[in-house]
Design a protein around this motif. Structure first.
Motif, PDB file in Angstrom:
ATOM      1  N   GLU A 156       1.031  -1.035   0.038  1.00 14.75           N
ATOM      2  CA  GLU A 156       0.289   0.344  -0.269  1.00 14.75           C
ATOM      3  C   GLU A 156       0.980   1.267   0.024  1.00 14.75           C
ATOM      4  N   ILE A 157       1.924   0.670  -0.906  1.00 14.25           N
ATOM      5  CA  ILE A 157       3.139   2.561  -0.817  1.00 14.25           C
ATOM      6  C   ILE A 157       2.172   3.306  -2.193  1.00 14.25           C
ATOM      7  N   THR A 158       1.353   4.292  -2.802  1.00 16.54           N
ATOM      8  CA  THR A 158       0.934   4.505  -3.658  1.00 16.54           C
ATOM      9  C   THR A 158       1.204   6.014  -4.434  1.00 16.54           C
ATOM     10  N   SER A 159       2.077   6.506  -2.703  1.00 17.05           N
ATOM     11  CA  SER A 159       2.738   7.885  -3.105  1.00 17.05           C
ATOM     12  C   SER A 159       3.955   8.283  -1.877  1.00 17.05           C
ATOM     13  N   PRO A 160       4.397   9.649  -2.006  1.00 14.76           N
ATOM     14  CA  PRO A 160       6.195   9.454  -1.568  1.00 14.76           C
ATOM     15  C   PRO A 160       5.380   9.601   0.412  1.00 14.76           C
ATOM     16  N   ALA A 161       4.633   9.555   0.046  1.00 15.67           N
ATOM     17  CA  ALA A 161       4.040  10.305   2.043  1.00 15.67           C
ATOM     18  C   ALA A 161       4.173   8.844   2.268  1.00 15.67           C
ATOM     19  N   ASP A 162       3.586   7.521   2.073  1.00 14.30           N
ATOM     20  CA  ASP A 162       3.460   5.909   2.190  1.00 14.30           C
ATOM     21  C   ASP A 162       4.449   5.556   2.861  1.00 14.30           C
ATOM     22  N   PHE A 163       5.633   6.285   2.083  1.00 14.75           N
ATOM     23  CA  PHE A 163       7.145   5.841   2.108  1.00 14.75           C
ATOM     24  C   PHE A 163       7.658   5.670   3.941  1.00 14.75           C
ATOM     25  N   ALA A 164       7.132   6.906   4.974  1.00 11.39           N
ATOM     26  CA  ALA A 164       7.127   6.325   6.496  1.00 11.39           C
ATOM     27  C   ALA A 164       6.222   5.361   7.099  1.00 11.39           C
ATOM     28  N   GLY A 165       7.400   4.915   7.574  1.00 10.16           N
ATOM     29  CA  GLY A 165       7.334   4.088   8.767  1.00 10.16           C
ATOM     30  C   GLY A 165       7.540   2.583   8.147  1.00 10.16           C
ATOM     31  N   VAL A 205      16.849  11.845  -3.194  1.00 10.74           N
ATOM     32  CA  VAL A 205      15.887  12.014  -3.923  1.00 10.74           C
ATOM     33  C   VAL A 205      14.500  11.488  -3.163  1.00 10.74           C
ATOM     34  N   ILE A 206      14.708  10.349  -2.243  1.00 16.66           N
ATOM     35  CA  ILE A 206      13.374  10.081  -1.243  1.00 16.66           C
ATOM     36  C   ILE A 206      12.680  11.309  -0.188  1.00 16.66           C
ATOM     37  N   ASP A 207      13.734  11.994   0.840  1.00 16.78           N
ATOM     38  CA  ASP A 207      13.112  13.144   0.762  1.00 16.78           C
ATOM     39  C   ASP A 207      12.552  14.220  -0.019  1.00 16.78           C
ATOM     40  N   ALA A 208      13.225  14.534  -1.208  1.00 22.52           N
ATOM     41  CA  ALA A 208      12.874  15.597  -2.018  1.00 22.52           C
ATOM     42  C   ALA A 208      11.266  14.905  -2.047  1.00 22.52           C
ATOM     43  N   LEU A 209      11.256  13.989  -2.302  1.00 24.53           N
ATOM     44  CA  LEU A 209       9.792  13.891  -2.661  1.00 24.53           C
ATOM     45  C   LEU A 209       9.046  13.768  -2.158  1.00 24.53           C
ATOM     46  N   MET A 210       8.809  13.117  -0.935  1.00 22.66           N
ATOM     47  CA  MET A 210       8.488  13.120   1.001  1.00 22.66           C
ATOM     48  C   MET A 210       8.091  14.719   1.373  1.00 22.66           C
ATOM     49  N   LYS A 211       9.073  15.261   1.148  1.00 24.44           N
ATOM     50  CA  LYS A 211       8.825  16.822   1.336  1.00 24.44           C
ATOM     51  C   LYS A 211       7.732  17.804   0.516  1.00 24.44           C
ATOM     52  N   GLN A 212       7.442  17.002  -0.614  1.00 29.07           N
ATOM     53  CA  GLN A 212       6.424  17.304  -1.588  1.00 29.07           C
ATOM     54  C   GLN A 212       4.806  17.273  -1.230  1.00 29.07           C
ATOM     55  N   GLU A 213       4.704  15.628  -0.032  1.00 22.65           N
ATOM     56  CA  GLU A 213       3.598  15.884   0.288  1.00 22.65           C
ATOM     57  C   GLU A 213       4.107  15.819   1.966  1.00 22.65           C
ATOM     58  N   GLU A 214       4.323  16.948   2.622  1.00 22.42           N
ATOM     59  CA  GLU A 214       4.903  17.366   3.636  1.00 22.42           C
ATOM     60  C   GLU A 214       5.538  15.599   4.839  1.00 22.42           C
ATOM     61  N   ALA A 215       5.870  15.081   4.108  1.00 22.06           N
ATOM     62  CA  ALA A 215       6.344  14.328   4.699  1.00 22.06           C
ATOM     63  C   ALA A 215       8.267  13.805   4.691  1.00 22.06           C
ATOM     64  N   SER A 216       8.748  13.239   5.566  1.00 27.57           N
ATOM     65  CA  SER A 216      10.217  13.653   6.203  1.00 27.57           C
ATOM     66  C   SER A 216      11.443  12.121   5.766  1.00 27.57           C
ATOM     67  N   VAL A 217      11.638  11.590   4.552  1.00 27.15           N
ATOM     68  CA  VAL A 217      13.233  10.594   5.057  1.00 27.15           C
ATOM     69  C   VAL A 217      13.270   9.976   6.323  1.00 27.15           C
ATOM     70  N   GLU A 218      13.325  10.605   7.660  1.00 23.70           N
ATOM     71  CA  GLU A 218      13.967  10.893   8.985  1.00 23.70           C
ATOM     72  C   GLU A 218      12.788   9.611   9.378  1.00 23.70           C
ATOM     73  N   ASP A 219      11.644   9.284   8.722  1.00 27.48           N
ATOM     74  CA  ASP A 219      10.525   8.714   8.983  1.00 27.48           C
ATOM     75  C   ASP A 219      10.931   7.153   8.176  1.00 27.48           C
TER      76      ASP A 219
END
Length: 324
Positions: free
Chosen positions: A121-130, A144-158
């Motif tokens: 169930e990973i259909t957008s960069p925000a779904d990378f979290a966790g 690159v992962i962080d750049a995509l996630m930031k567009q959806e107010e998420a972070s590679v730190e997760d």
């Protein structure tokens, strides 16, 4: 009489062998180092070899696998004349004063992205979290992962990032990895053939700066300065090979399979059908590179602290050796 005929026939055979050997000796020997195991990114090279396009240009080209040093170092040091690389690696090399130069884009647009089995169930960069990402340990991956996630107010730190080494995508996602970075034209097509449903997040859907050339054909500065005619001949043959692969994907796939019989025949044909229109795509000619693409990605890398200094874009690539 029979003995006389045998002597004459033998003389013709020896003469023929001598001419063939003489022709081979007249060819200029050059080496091309691949980036990875042979696949449909390389089809045009094998077509040029099979159809003797290299010989037509007076070249004897040896296509070899990368050794421990890798294609970039081997080409940059002059131990091989040509290689297969990627825009990101050439960009990094240039900012470290490594004299690598890109002379053609194999595929016009970036066809890579992050893939995950549908059940993840990973259909957008925000779904990378966790989730757990399986990569190869390069700093550009987290950027690159962080750049995509930031567009959806998420972070590679997760994101839990692990190095999966040489483990293939299908094995990794069945064990301890949720998603990975793949080229759809090979691994994505393989998933289709296996009946594995995957969700694909293409880099180009989220940033034009990530629409870079991958892979590219490279040479070094000394070759450009000292042997420009050799490069022109090489690129004339390679361009013919890729044009054939564009025009006749089925025949091109057969040629690749004949050259590399260990490849999966069904995968090669399906991949070739998918990738052939994408070699040139919307460019005026196969291999064409643009200043904008090189600048965009260099800016992305510099902004994300992936480069020691800004790139001299004009020195990193050239279109001058492509046939008109």
């Amino acid at each position: 009489m029979k003995k006389f005929l045998f002597v004459i026939i033998g003389m013709f055979i020896l003469a023929g062998c001598g001419n063939e050997e003489s022709t081979r000796e007249e060819l200029e020997e050059v080496t091309l180092v691949l980036d990875w195991t042979p696949n449909t990114n390389h089809t045009g090279l094998y077509v040029a070899e099979s159809k003797k396009y290299f010989e037509d240009e007076g070249l004897d080209v040896e296509i070899v696998m990368p050794g421990e040093a890798g294609a970039d170092q081997t080409v940059a040091s002059g131990q091989a004349e040509f290689g297969i690389s990627y825009q990101e690696q050439v960009t990094e090399a240039r900012t470290q004063d490594i004299p690598l130069v890109s002379i053609a884009a194999v595929i016009q647009h970036n066809t890579s992205g992050f893939a995950a089995p549908e059940e993840k169930e990973i259909t957008s960069p925000a779904d990378f979290a966790g989730k757990t990402y399986g990569g190869w340990g390069a700093p550009v991956e987290s950027a690159v992962i962080d750049a995509l996630m930031k567009q959806e107010e998420a972070s590679v730190e997760d994101v839990d990032i692990v190095n999966m080494g040489n483990t293939d995508f299908f094995t990794a996602v069945e064990r301890d990895v949720d998603f990975a970075w793949i080229y759809y034209g090979w691994t994505g097509i393989e998933a289709e053939l296996r009946g594995k449903e995957i969700d694909m997040i293409y880099l180009t859907d989220y940033s034009e700066k990530l629409d870079y050339y991958t892979p590219v054909i490279t040479t070094n500065e000394d070759m450009i300065e000292e042997n420009p005619e050799t490069i022109k001949k090489f690129m004339a043959a390679v361009s013919r090979g890729y044009q054939d692969a564009i025009d006749n994907p089925e025949e091109a796939a057969d040629i690749l399979i004949e050259a590399q019989p260990d490849l999966d025949e069904e995968l090669v044909h399906a991949s070739q059908e998918w990738i052939s229109p994408r070699y040139q795509d919307d460019a005026d000619r196969w291999g064409e590179q643009s200043e904008e693409v090189w600048s965009n990605y260099a800016e992305f890398m510099f902004e994300n602290d992936l480069l020691e200094r800004e790139l001299d874009v004009d020195a990193a690539y050239t279109n001058e050796f492509l046939p008109e």
